[in-house]
Motif scaffolding. Structure first.
Motif, PDB file in Angstrom:
ATOM      1  N   ALA A 185       6.198  30.786  -5.224  1.00  0.00           N
ATOM      2  CA  ALA A 185       7.263  31.137  -4.291  1.00  0.00           C
ATOM      3  C   ALA A 185       7.298  32.634  -3.989  1.00  0.00           C
ATOM      4  O   ALA A 185       7.025  33.448  -4.850  1.00  0.00           O
ATOM      5  CB  ALA A 185       8.610  30.687  -4.836  1.00  0.00           C
TER       6      ALA A 185
ATOM      7  N   GLN B 211      10.622  33.801   1.739  1.00  0.00           N
ATOM      8  CA  GLN B 211      10.313  32.894   2.834  1.00  0.00           C
ATOM      9  C   GLN B 211      11.596  32.373   3.463  1.00  0.00           C
ATOM     10  O   GLN B 211      12.616  32.307   2.803  1.00  0.00           O
ATOM     11  CB  GLN B 211       9.500  31.698   2.314  1.00  0.00           C
ATOM     12  CG  GLN B 211       8.130  32.100   1.790  1.00  0.00           C
ATOM     13  CD  GLN B 211       7.326  30.920   1.311  1.00  0.00           C
ATOM     14  OE1 GLN B 211       7.889  29.905   0.916  1.00  0.00           O
ATOM     15  NE2 GLN B 211       6.012  31.041   1.339  1.00  0.00           N
TER      16      GLN B 211
ATOM     17  N   GLN C  19      13.269  29.012   5.459  1.00  0.00           N
ATOM     18  CA  GLN C  19      13.018  27.572   5.488  1.00  0.00           C
ATOM     19  C   GLN C  19      13.853  26.906   6.572  1.00  0.00           C
ATOM     20  O   GLN C  19      15.023  27.228   6.722  1.00  0.00           O
ATOM     21  CB  GLN C  19      13.372  26.965   4.138  1.00  0.00           C
ATOM     22  CG  GLN C  19      12.974  25.505   4.003  1.00  0.00           C
ATOM     23  CD  GLN C  19      13.159  24.992   2.589  1.00  0.00           C
ATOM     24  OE1 GLN C  19      14.267  24.662   2.182  1.00  0.00           O
ATOM     25  NE2 GLN C  19      12.079  24.930   1.816  1.00  0.00           N
TER      26      GLN C  19
ATOM     27  N   ASN D  41       8.414  26.166   5.706  1.00  0.00           N
ATOM     28  CA  ASN D  41       8.565  27.519   5.158  1.00  0.00           C
ATOM     29  C   ASN D  41       7.657  28.482   5.893  1.00  0.00           C
ATOM     30  O   ASN D  41       6.487  28.155   6.142  1.00  0.00           O
ATOM     31  CB  ASN D  41       8.161  27.543   3.676  1.00  0.00           C
ATOM     32  CG  ASN D  41       9.335  27.335   2.748  1.00  0.00           C
ATOM     33  OD1 ASN D  41      10.252  26.593   3.075  1.00  0.00           O
ATOM     34  ND2 ASN D  41       9.284  27.978   1.596  1.00  0.00           N
TER      35      ASN D  41
ATOM     36  N   ILE E  79       6.660  21.209   3.824  1.00  0.00           N
ATOM     37  CA  ILE E  79       7.053  20.928   2.440  1.00  0.00           C
ATOM     38  C   ILE E  79       7.759  19.587   2.347  1.00  0.00           C
ATOM     39  O   ILE E  79       8.573  19.235   3.220  1.00  0.00           O
ATOM     40  CB  ILE E  79       7.966  22.059   1.930  1.00  0.00           C
ATOM     41  CG1 ILE E  79       7.120  23.311   1.695  1.00  0.00           C
ATOM     42  CG2 ILE E  79       8.716  21.660   0.658  1.00  0.00           C
ATOM     43  CD1 ILE E  79       7.916  24.555   1.538  1.00  0.00           C
TER      44      ILE E  79
ATOM     45  N   PRO F 217       9.534  21.079  -4.723  1.00  0.00           N
ATOM     46  CA  PRO F 217       8.858  21.206  -3.427  1.00  0.00           C
ATOM     47  C   PRO F 217       7.340  21.156  -3.567  1.00  0.00           C
ATOM     48  O   PRO F 217       6.769  21.754  -4.489  1.00  0.00           O
ATOM     49  CB  PRO F 217       9.314  22.586  -2.932  1.00  0.00           C
ATOM     50  CG  PRO F 217       9.775  23.320  -4.119  1.00  0.00           C
ATOM     51  CD  PRO F 217      10.192  22.313  -5.150  1.00  0.00           C
TER      52      PRO F 217
ATOM     53  N   THR G 266       3.697  21.383  -1.094  1.00  0.00           N
ATOM     54  CA  THR G 266       3.218  21.755   0.236  1.00  0.00           C
ATOM     55  C   THR G 266       2.102  20.830   0.711  1.00  0.00           C
ATOM     56  O   THR G 266       1.292  20.353  -0.082  1.00  0.00           O
ATOM     57  CB  THR G 266       2.721  23.209   0.272  1.00  0.00           C
ATOM     58  OG1 THR G 266       1.825  23.397  -0.809  1.00  0.00           O
ATOM     59  CG2 THR G 266       3.861  24.185   0.147  1.00  0.00           C
TER      60      THR G 266
HETATM   61  C1  LIG Z   1      10.417  27.953   0.697  1.00  0.00           C
HETATM   62  O1  LIG Z   1      11.525  28.722   1.085  1.00  0.00           O
HETATM   63  C2  LIG Z   1      12.670  28.521   0.255  1.00  0.00           C
HETATM   64  C3  LIG Z   1      13.805  29.311   0.883  1.00  0.00           C
HETATM   65  O2  LIG Z   1      13.496  30.662   0.981  1.00  0.00           O
HETATM   66  C4  LIG Z   1      12.337  28.960  -1.167  1.00  0.00           C
HETATM   67  O3  LIG Z   1      13.443  28.691  -2.010  1.00  0.00           O
HETATM   68  C5  LIG Z   1      11.121  28.178  -1.675  1.00  0.00           C
HETATM   69  O4  LIG Z   1      10.745  28.656  -2.944  1.00  0.00           O
HETATM   70  C6  LIG Z   1       9.978  28.364  -0.703  1.00  0.00           C
HETATM   71  N1  LIG Z   1       8.759  27.673  -1.150  1.00  0.00           N
HETATM   72  C7  LIG Z   1       8.670  26.367  -1.396  1.00  0.00           C
HETATM   73  C8  LIG Z   1       7.340  25.861  -1.803  1.00  0.00           C
HETATM   74  O5  LIG Z   1       9.618  25.614  -1.264  1.00  0.00           O
END
Ligand SMILES: *[C@@H]1O[C@H](CO)[C@@H](O)[C@H](O)[C@H]1NC(C)=O
Ligand SMILES: *[C@@H]1O[C@H](CO)[C@@H](O)[C@H](O)[C@H]1NC(C)=O
Ligand SMILES: *[C@@H]1O[C@H](CO)[C@@H](O)[C@H](O)[C@H]1NC(C)=O
Length: 212
Positions: A17, A20, A22, A74, A90, A106, A108
């Motif tokens: 992570a 990012q 979403q 994301n 995701i 989550p 991908t």
């Molecule tokens: C995607 O974005 C969210 C919100 O910023 C974050 O919590 C998450 O870790 C990111 N990555 C994945 C793989 O979900």
């Protein structure tokens, strides 16, 4: 479907992570091209421990298992093509944590190729089973995959010096796919045309936000 996940795999997945944004949840509508009868939605289907394919489900999204049809996007804002953000799709895998509660992990979307075909299967996985595919949604909501190097333009010994802009590609198919003993109808990606797998039919994948 719920099952226990090894904590090692969860740790590996979480470490990826970074900052990012979403969007979601949304559905992935699958529409056949030409005179195809394909019309339905993508959903995550079990293909191994902690692994799912992006399966094709004809018709509407069934309300009883809606979570299998809900996806997120994301992106970092660092990569844009034709005004569209490039990032990852995701799916959130439900599992039972060490306290016996339901939690979401989550995963991908990635591609997996085999030795003798130009058709990759789509997969959501953990740890070494995961691979981040760079994708985005264009102005019409169509899912594309992104790459910034075209090896058909290479000349011997000259580094192609990527521009960093890249290009959107649309090479999605609905195919019968064989993966870890399962045989099922799912989204495939054909690196070149025509696809080696004769069951593949070309499709568009469209981002649809639930109306409510
Ligand atoms: C995607 O974005 C969210 C919100 O910023 C974050 O919590 C998450 O870790 C990111 N990555 C994945 C793989 O979900
Ligand atoms: C679609 O079907 C019609 C009627 O059968 C046919 O005339 C047409 O060529 C087909 N189009 C494509 C793109 O296959
Ligand atoms: C990410 O989200 C934040 C907070 O909503 C927003 O200010 C920012 O513009 C977003 N970045 C991109 C690239 O959309």
């Amino acid at each position: 479907m719920k099952f226990q996940l090894p904590s090692l795999l969860l740790g590996l997945a979480a470490s990826a992570a970074s900052a990012q944004n979403q969007t979601g949840p949304f559905y992935l509508q699958i529409v056949g091209q030409k005179n195809s009868s394909i019309m339905g939605y993508g959903n995550s289907c079990h293909t191994g421990a902690g692994m799912e394919g992006l399966c094709y489900g004809p018709g509407q999204v069934p309300e009883s298992i809606v979570a299998s049809f809900e996806y997120y996007f994301n992106y970092t804002g660092n990569t844009v093509v034709d005004d569209a953000q490039v990032g990852q799709v995701i799916w959130k895998l439900p599992y039972t944590d060490s306290n016996g509660n339901t939690a979401l992990e989550p995963q991908t979307l990635g591609l997996q190729f085999t030795t003798d075909s130009n058709v990759a299967s789509t997969n959501f996985g953990l740890g070494e089973c995961s691979s981040d595919l760079n994708v985005g949604f264009d102005a019409d909501g169509k899912l594309f995959a992104w790459n910034y190097i075209d090896d058909s333009t290479f000349t011997p010994g000259t580094n192609p010096v990527p521009s960093g802009v890249g290009k959107a590609y649309y090479q999605w198919y609905v195919c019968y796919i064989y993966y870890t003993g399962y045989y099922y109808q799912a989204i495939g990606w054909s690196a070149t045309s025509p696809p080696h797998n004769p069951t593949c039919q070309p499709v568009d994948i469209i981002q649809v936000f639930p109306s409510s």
